[in-house]
Every structure is written in structure tokens, then in C-alpha cells.
Design an enzyme around this catalytic site. Structure first.
Site, short mmCIF file in Angstrom:
data_model
loop_
_atom_site.label_atom_id
_atom_site.label_comp_id
_atom_site.label_asym_id
_atom_site.label_seq_id
_atom_site.Cartn_x
_atom_site.Cartn_y
_atom_site.Cartn_z
N LYS A 112 0.81 -1.20 0.00
CA LYS A 112 0.00 0.00 0.00
C LYS A 112 0.85 1.26 0.00
O LYS A 112 0.40 2.34 -0.40
CB LYS A 112 -0.87 0.03 1.27
CG LYS A 112 -1.86 -1.10 1.36
CD LYS A 112 -2.59 -0.98 2.74
CE LYS A 112 -3.45 -2.19 2.99
NZ LYS A 112 -3.97 -2.19 4.38
N GLY A 113 2.04 1.17 0.54
CA GLY A 113 2.83 2.35 0.86
C GLY A 113 3.02 3.38 -0.25
O GLY A 113 3.10 4.57 0.01
N GLU A 123 7.92 2.64 -5.77
CA GLU A 123 7.99 2.26 -4.36
C GLU A 123 8.05 3.51 -3.47
O GLU A 123 8.55 4.56 -3.90
CB GLU A 123 9.24 1.41 -4.10
CG GLU A 123 8.99 -0.08 -4.12
CD GLU A 123 8.21 -0.60 -2.91
OE1 GLU A 123 7.48 0.17 -2.27
OE2 GLU A 123 8.34 -1.80 -2.63
N ASP A 124 7.58 3.37 -2.26
CA ASP A 124 7.72 4.46 -1.30
C ASP A 124 9.09 4.42 -0.63
O ASP A 124 9.69 5.45 -0.38
CB ASP A 124 6.59 4.44 -0.26
CG ASP A 124 6.44 3.08 0.40
OD1 ASP A 124 6.74 2.06 -0.25
OD2 ASP A 124 6.05 3.02 1.58
N ASP A 141 14.38 -0.34 1.47
CA ASP A 141 15.05 -0.54 2.76
C ASP A 141 16.04 -1.70 2.60
O ASP A 141 17.16 -1.50 2.11
CB ASP A 141 13.97 -0.82 3.81
CG ASP A 141 14.47 -0.81 5.23
OD1 ASP A 141 15.68 -0.87 5.43
OD2 ASP A 141 13.65 -0.77 6.16
N LYS A 166 16.83 4.08 1.82
CA LYS A 166 17.49 4.01 3.14
C LYS A 166 18.97 3.71 2.97
O LYS A 166 19.35 2.67 2.43
CB LYS A 166 16.83 2.94 4.01
CG LYS A 166 15.77 3.51 4.91
CD LYS A 166 15.72 2.78 6.23
CE LYS A 166 14.68 3.43 7.12
NZ LYS A 166 14.20 2.51 8.16
N VAL A 216 10.41 5.51 9.86
CA VAL A 216 9.71 6.67 9.31
C VAL A 216 8.27 6.33 8.93
O VAL A 216 7.98 5.22 8.50
CB VAL A 216 10.45 7.28 8.10
CG1 VAL A 216 11.71 7.99 8.55
CG2 VAL A 216 10.78 6.24 7.04
N ASP A 221 3.47 3.48 6.85
CA ASP A 221 2.67 3.23 8.05
C ASP A 221 3.46 2.59 9.18
O ASP A 221 4.59 2.11 8.99
CB ASP A 221 1.53 2.26 7.71
CG ASP A 221 2.03 0.82 7.56
OD1 ASP A 221 3.04 0.62 6.84
OD2 ASP A 221 1.45 -0.08 8.17
C1 PRP Z 1 7.26 -1.55 2.76
C2 PRP Z 1 7.48 -0.61 1.58
C3 PRP Z 1 8.21 -1.48 0.60
C4 PRP Z 1 8.99 -2.44 1.48
C5 PRP Z 1 10.42 -2.02 1.51
O1 PRP Z 1 6.10 -2.28 2.52
O2 PRP Z 1 6.29 -0.11 1.07
O3 PRP Z 1 7.31 -2.20 -0.23
O4 PRP Z 1 8.40 -2.38 2.77
O5 PRP Z 1 11.15 -2.82 2.39
P1 PRP Z 1 12.39 -3.73 1.95
O6 PRP Z 1 13.25 -2.93 1.01
O7 PRP Z 1 13.08 -4.01 3.26
O8 PRP Z 1 11.85 -4.98 1.32
P2 PRP Z 1 5.28 -3.05 3.65
O9 PRP Z 1 5.58 -4.52 3.57
O10 PRP Z 1 5.49 -2.40 4.97
O11 PRP Z 1 3.78 -2.93 3.19
P3 PRP Z 1 2.90 -1.61 2.92
O12 PRP Z 1 3.49 -0.95 1.70
O13 PRP Z 1 1.54 -2.16 2.67
O14 PRP Z 1 2.96 -0.74 4.14
#
Ligand code: PRP
Length: 182
Positions: free
Chosen positions: A46-47, A102-103, A106, A134, A156, A162
Site C-alpha cells: 500500500k505504501g 515504491e515508497d 530498505d 534508506k 519513518v 505506516d
Molecule cells: C514496505 C514498503 C516497501 C517495502 C520495503 O512495505 O512499502 O514495499 O516495505 O522494504 P524492503 O526494502 O526491506 O523490502 P510493507 O511490507 O510495509 O507494506 P505496505 O506498503 O503495505 O505498508
């Protein structure tokens, strides 16, 4: 939503103006790079939903959007490395120019999985646009062409990001107070 800081947020890391500038810069670059071409923005839910909505409006040219929902984190504040597809794309990507939106990048484990998964469907090209990168956190090498802002290693939230499904609606990106998740 007012500009006042949420009580669970320790400090504002990126203001809405800084986010807008970064988004505009990426939008202009994409407009230039794909001049005369049709591009499919694959939004990772969703991010990334807020970033995609703003970025799409900063791109001149022929843009389509589609959505994938994946989950890489549970209710934890760190990546589990396990990626699950919760919703797949509607559109075929074969022979198309794809940009994954992507948001945050990480550990990179979500994008590693998504790149492999989408590449297997035969796109003409595939690139990544992430609002936040990051620094020093990647567990795998990911070539990311469009990076909005370099993000220090804080937890963050805001602008789509979220914690336990909260704070996505904040117009800025802020550092979550440790008391919320410790
Ligand atoms: C978050 C974000 C990326 C991912 C990045 O998603 O939106 O998709 O984590 O992390 P990584 O580089 O360590 O893989 P999340 O799984 O929290 O789901 P969301 O987008 O629904 O909040």
C-alpha cells in the site's frame, strides 16, 4: 490534515515541500527518458499509493497505472525478508516499458522479488522509482534509476508509510517516536 506535527511523531524528516520537489524532479526525468513512449507505472501497495498519485501528475506523456499489493513486513518494524503477493497486476506487462513505484527501498528484498517476478513476464524495459532510499540498509544490490530522497536509518511514517496501518495520511515524512513501537 493540518501541518501540525502528530503527537506520535518525534520530528519531521521531510516536509511536504521537500517531498514535492523530489517528486517533481523524478517526474521531469521520467518525462525526458520516456519521451514519445508509453510507460506503465506499477505501484507497490500500500505504501506507494500517495507517491504514485503525485508522481503520475508530474509526468508529461502517456502513462498507465497498475497496482500490486505485496507485504514484506508483518506488524514488525523491520523487514522479515518474506514477500507475499496479496494482489497481482491486472495488465500484462509483456513488451511494455515498466517503472516500479515504491515508497521506500530498505533491505531491498521486496524489490529483488518484484524485479524477478515482473522480469519473468517479458517487459520491454524495467526501472525502479523510489521516493525514499534508506542508506546502507540494502541486503541485496538493487539498481534503482530514480531516487527521491536519501533516508537515514529511522523508523519513518507518513506520506503513505505506516506503522500498523496508521500514519499513512500524514502529509510529511516523520520519525516515529520509539515509545509507539518499543
Ligand atoms: C514496505 C514498503 C516497501 C517495502 C520495503 O512495505 O512499502 O514495499 O516495505 O522494504 P524492503 O526494502 O526491506 O523490502 P510493507 O511490507 O510495509 O507494506 P505496505 O506498503 O503495505 O505498508
Amino acid at each position: 490534515m493540518t501541518d501540525s506535527i502528530h503527537p506520535d511523531v518525534k520530528s519531521i524528516l521531510f516536509s511536504k515541500e521537500e517531498i514535492h520537489e523530489a517528486t517533481l524532479r523524478i517526474g521531469k526525468q521520467i518525462s525526458k527518458d520516456y519521451q514519445g513512449e508509453k510507460v506503465l507505472l506499477v505501484t507497490v501497495l500500500k505504501g506507494a499509493f500517495i507517491f504514485m498519485a503525485d508522481l503520475a501528475r508530474c509526468i508529461d506523456g502517456d502513462v498507465e497505472v497498475d497496482f500490486m499489493a505485496v507485504s514484506s513486513y508483518g506488524a514488525e518494524a523491520k523487514s522479515s525478508g518474506v514477500v507475499r503477493i496479496l494482489k497481482d497486476l491486472n495488465a500484462p506487462v509483456e513488451g511494455r516499458h515498466v517503472i516500479i513505484i515504491e515508497d521506500i527501498l530498505d533491505s531491498g528484498l521486496t524489490l529483488k522479488y518484484l524485479l524477478k517476478n515482473i522480469k519473468a513476464r517479458g517487459p520491454l524495459s524495467i526501472e525502479i522509482a523510489t521516493l525514499l532510499f534508506k542508506e546502507g540498509k540494502q541486503q541485496t544490490r538493487i539498481d534503482c534509476k530514480y531516487i527521491g530522497l536519501l533516508c537515514p536509518d529511522y523508523f519513518v511514517v507518513g506520506y503513505g508509510l505506516d506503522y500498523n496501518e496508521r500514519y499513512r495520511n500524514l502529509p510529511y515524512i516523520g520519525v516515529l517516536d520509539e515509545s509507539v513501537y518499543s
